[in-house]
Design a protein around this motif. Structure first.
Motif, mmCIF file in Angstrom:
data_model
loop_
_atom_site.group_PDB
_atom_site.id
_atom_site.type_symbol
_atom_site.label_atom_id
_atom_site.label_comp_id
_atom_site.label_asym_id
_atom_site.label_seq_id
_atom_site.Cartn_x
_atom_site.Cartn_y
_atom_site.Cartn_z
ATOM 1 N N GLY A 110 4.670 -2.981 2.115
ATOM 2 C CA GLY A 110 5.259 -4.125 1.420
ATOM 3 C C GLY A 110 4.282 -4.833 0.496
ATOM 4 N N ALA A 111 3.019 -4.423 0.524
ATOM 5 C CA ALA A 111 2.014 -5.083 -0.321
ATOM 6 C C ALA A 111 2.292 -4.822 -1.799
ATOM 7 N N GLY A 112 2.926 -3.688 -2.055
ATOM 8 C CA GLY A 112 3.206 -3.332 -3.450
ATOM 9 C C GLY A 112 2.470 -2.079 -3.891
ATOM 10 N N LYS A 113 2.055 -1.255 -2.922
ATOM 11 C CA LYS A 113 1.278 -0.052 -3.251
ATOM 12 C C LYS A 113 2.025 0.901 -4.182
ATOM 13 N N THR A 114 3.232 1.295 -3.759
ATOM 14 C CA THR A 114 3.953 2.306 -4.531
ATOM 15 C C THR A 114 4.270 1.795 -5.935
ATOM 16 N N THR A 115 4.695 0.571 -6.019
ATOM 17 C CA THR A 115 4.958 -0.039 -7.320
ATOM 18 C C THR A 115 3.682 -0.045 -8.158
ATOM 19 N N LYS A 119 2.682 1.374 -11.857
ATOM 20 C CA LYS A 119 2.158 0.471 -12.893
ATOM 21 C C LYS A 119 0.816 0.976 -13.427
ATOM 22 N N GLN A 147 10.826 7.069 -3.497
ATOM 23 C CA GLN A 147 10.518 5.866 -4.291
ATOM 24 C C GLN A 147 9.423 6.170 -5.312
ATOM 25 N N LYS A 249 2.052 -9.640 -6.921
ATOM 26 C CA LYS A 249 3.035 -10.734 -6.803
ATOM 27 C C LYS A 249 2.477 -12.101 -7.210
ATOM 28 N N ASP A 251 3.205 -13.430 -9.819
ATOM 29 C CA ASP A 251 4.267 -14.086 -10.574
ATOM 30 C C ASP A 251 5.074 -15.008 -9.673
ATOM 31 N N GLY A 274 -0.817 -7.895 -10.203
ATOM 32 C CA GLY A 274 0.596 -7.625 -10.447
ATOM 33 C C GLY A 274 1.273 -8.933 -10.838
ATOM 34 N N GLU A 277 7.753 -7.629 -11.150
ATOM 35 C CA GLU A 277 8.255 -6.507 -10.373
ATOM 36 C C GLU A 277 8.339 -5.253 -11.250
HETATM 37 P P1 GDP Z 1 4.477 -0.751 -0.557
HETATM 38 O O1 GDP Z 1 5.208 -0.761 0.754
HETATM 39 O O2 GDP Z 1 3.093 -1.314 -0.401
HETATM 40 O O3 GDP Z 1 4.473 0.572 -1.243
HETATM 41 O O4 GDP Z 1 5.229 -1.801 -1.487
HETATM 42 P P2 GDP Z 1 6.287 -1.566 -2.667
HETATM 43 O O5 GDP Z 1 5.624 -0.995 -3.857
HETATM 44 O O6 GDP Z 1 7.471 -0.868 -2.124
HETATM 45 O O7 GDP Z 1 6.636 -3.077 -3.032
HETATM 46 C C1 GDP Z 1 7.277 -3.959 -2.141
HETATM 47 C C2 GDP Z 1 8.122 -4.948 -2.919
HETATM 48 O O8 GDP Z 1 7.283 -5.777 -3.696
HETATM 49 C C3 GDP Z 1 9.067 -4.273 -3.901
HETATM 50 O O9 GDP Z 1 10.294 -4.965 -3.869
HETATM 51 C C4 GDP Z 1 8.375 -4.439 -5.242
HETATM 52 O O10 GDP Z 1 9.284 -4.480 -6.318
HETATM 53 C C5 GDP Z 1 7.682 -5.781 -5.049
HETATM 54 N N1 GDP Z 1 6.494 -5.957 -5.906
HETATM 55 C C6 GDP Z 1 5.393 -5.180 -5.985
HETATM 56 N N2 GDP Z 1 4.494 -5.689 -6.855
HETATM 57 C C7 GDP Z 1 5.046 -6.821 -7.349
HETATM 58 C C8 GDP Z 1 4.601 -7.831 -8.296
HETATM 59 O O11 GDP Z 1 3.484 -7.807 -8.851
HETATM 60 N N3 GDP Z 1 5.464 -8.858 -8.535
HETATM 61 C C9 GDP Z 1 6.683 -8.939 -7.911
HETATM 62 N N4 GDP Z 1 7.463 -9.977 -8.195
HETATM 63 N N5 GDP Z 1 7.101 -8.036 -7.025
HETATM 64 C C10 GDP Z 1 6.317 -6.985 -6.745
#
Ligand code: GDP
Length: 296
Positions: A110-115, A119, A147, A249, A251, A274, A277
């Motif tokens: 949930g940290a945002g790794k995959t996103t 990016k 994903q 996140k 933002d 980041g 999203e």
């Molecule tokens: P992972 O479990 O670490 O791979 O996390 P994900 O990449 O699945 O991201 C988890 C959630 O955080 C998703 O809903 C993404 O869209 C959101 N997310 C990731 N980076 C950002 C960011 O910089 N800003 C915002 N607003 N959301 C983000």
């Protein structure tokens, strides 16, 4: 309404007028304001304590010179200390090596790794004209691989397929082999995250690191975690030789304190942030801008 550091200091500076020096007595209120402002910005308590202690030490050792009032001199000390803590300059990724340059991504679920993998692939293609391949070693969440595939398609990066019945180390080895043969310049490796620090996760990423020998090992952390970011950062930093941090996140209504805490605790530069999203929402991190955000 939160009062930022500048507002708080502005108020106490007035009470410090006319004093010839900074003393324990006249900087007491100002130090309290610094402490409050940093805590309100979500900086972790141990980092705040350390910061305030250092400001105090420096302020007391400093002569108030020329036209400065003690108040102005005190603000100068705070700014200097903040700059020192955040690092002075933007630290770029080190990718100049025999391709493929490998980037290993670490962090909680949930940290945002995959996103961030998506990016980063987009950013490297656009700004450094790199040919990028991505791979997922997350065999625990079946949706994770899909994903990443979707994200890779969106940004036009090569996607190396993997499946939940494979072992992460085998996936990684096959991906490196493929990347080498197909002249991919950068290989970004996504890994499994857990909801909390977990020994099995740490052992696995450590083994991946040993095998991949990545040029960059980036710890991805959610800025909204605020104070909790510290424990996570500490655990990952002790397990892996991190080369940098991506703070996601920003933002949201995160007040930026996590940047200060994570930097202080790991000593590693924040390389990217980041800021949306969407897959174009990644920016190089500029310490001075973050210092201004915290200062207000
Ligand atoms: P992972 O479990 O670490 O791979 O996390 P994900 O990449 O699945 O991201 C988890 C959630 O955080 C998703 O809903 C993404 O869209 C959101 N997310 C990731 N980076 C950002 C960011 O910089 N800003 C915002 N607003 N959301 C983000």
């Amino acid at each position: 309404m939160l009062e930022n550091l500048t507002q708080r200091l502005g108020r106490v500076m007035k009470t410090m007028r006319g004093e010839a020096r900074m003393t324990e007595a006249n900087i007491g209120d100002a130090l309290r304001e610094v402490r409050m402002a940093l805590l309100e910005a979500d900086v972790s308590l141990p980092v705040v304590k350390d910061f305030v202690a250092q400001v105090k030490e420096k302020a007391l050792g400093e002569d108030v010179v020329g036209s400065l009032t003690p108040g102005q001199a005190f603000v100068g000390v705070v700014h200097e200390q903040l700059k020192q803590l955040m690092g002075e300059a933007q630290v770029p990724l080190a990718l100049n090596q025999q391709p493929p340059a490998i980037i290993l991504m670490a962090g909680l679920q949930g940290a945002g790794k995959t996103t961030t993998v998506g990016k980063l692939a987009r950013w490297l293609k656009q700004h450094q004209k790199k040919k990028v391949m991505v791979v997922s070693c997350d065999v625990y969440r079946p949706a994770a691989i899909d994903q990443l595939k979707h994200v890779a398609e969106q940004v036009g990066a090569s996607f190396f397929p993997s499946s939940p019945d494979q072992k992460p180390l085998d996936i990684a080895a096959a991906a490196v082999d493929w990347a080498r043969k197909h002249h991919e310049e950068v290989l970004i490796v996504d890994t499994a995250g857990r909801l909390a620090i977990d020994q099995a996760m740490m052992d696995e990423i450590k083994a991946l690191h040993a095998q991949l020998d990545p040029i960059e090992t980036l710890f991805v952390v959610d800025a909204m975690l605020g104070q909790d970011a510290v424990n996570t950062a500490k655990a990952f930093n002790e397990t892996l030789p991190l080369t940098g941090v991506v703070l996601t996140k920003l933002d949201g209504d995160a007040r930026g304190g996590a940047a200060l805490s994570v930097r202080a605790v790991t000593g590693k530069p924040i390389k990217f942030v980041g800021v949306a999203e969407k897959l174009d929402g990644l920016e190089p991190f500029y310490p001075d801008r973050m210092a201004s955000r915290i200062l207000g």
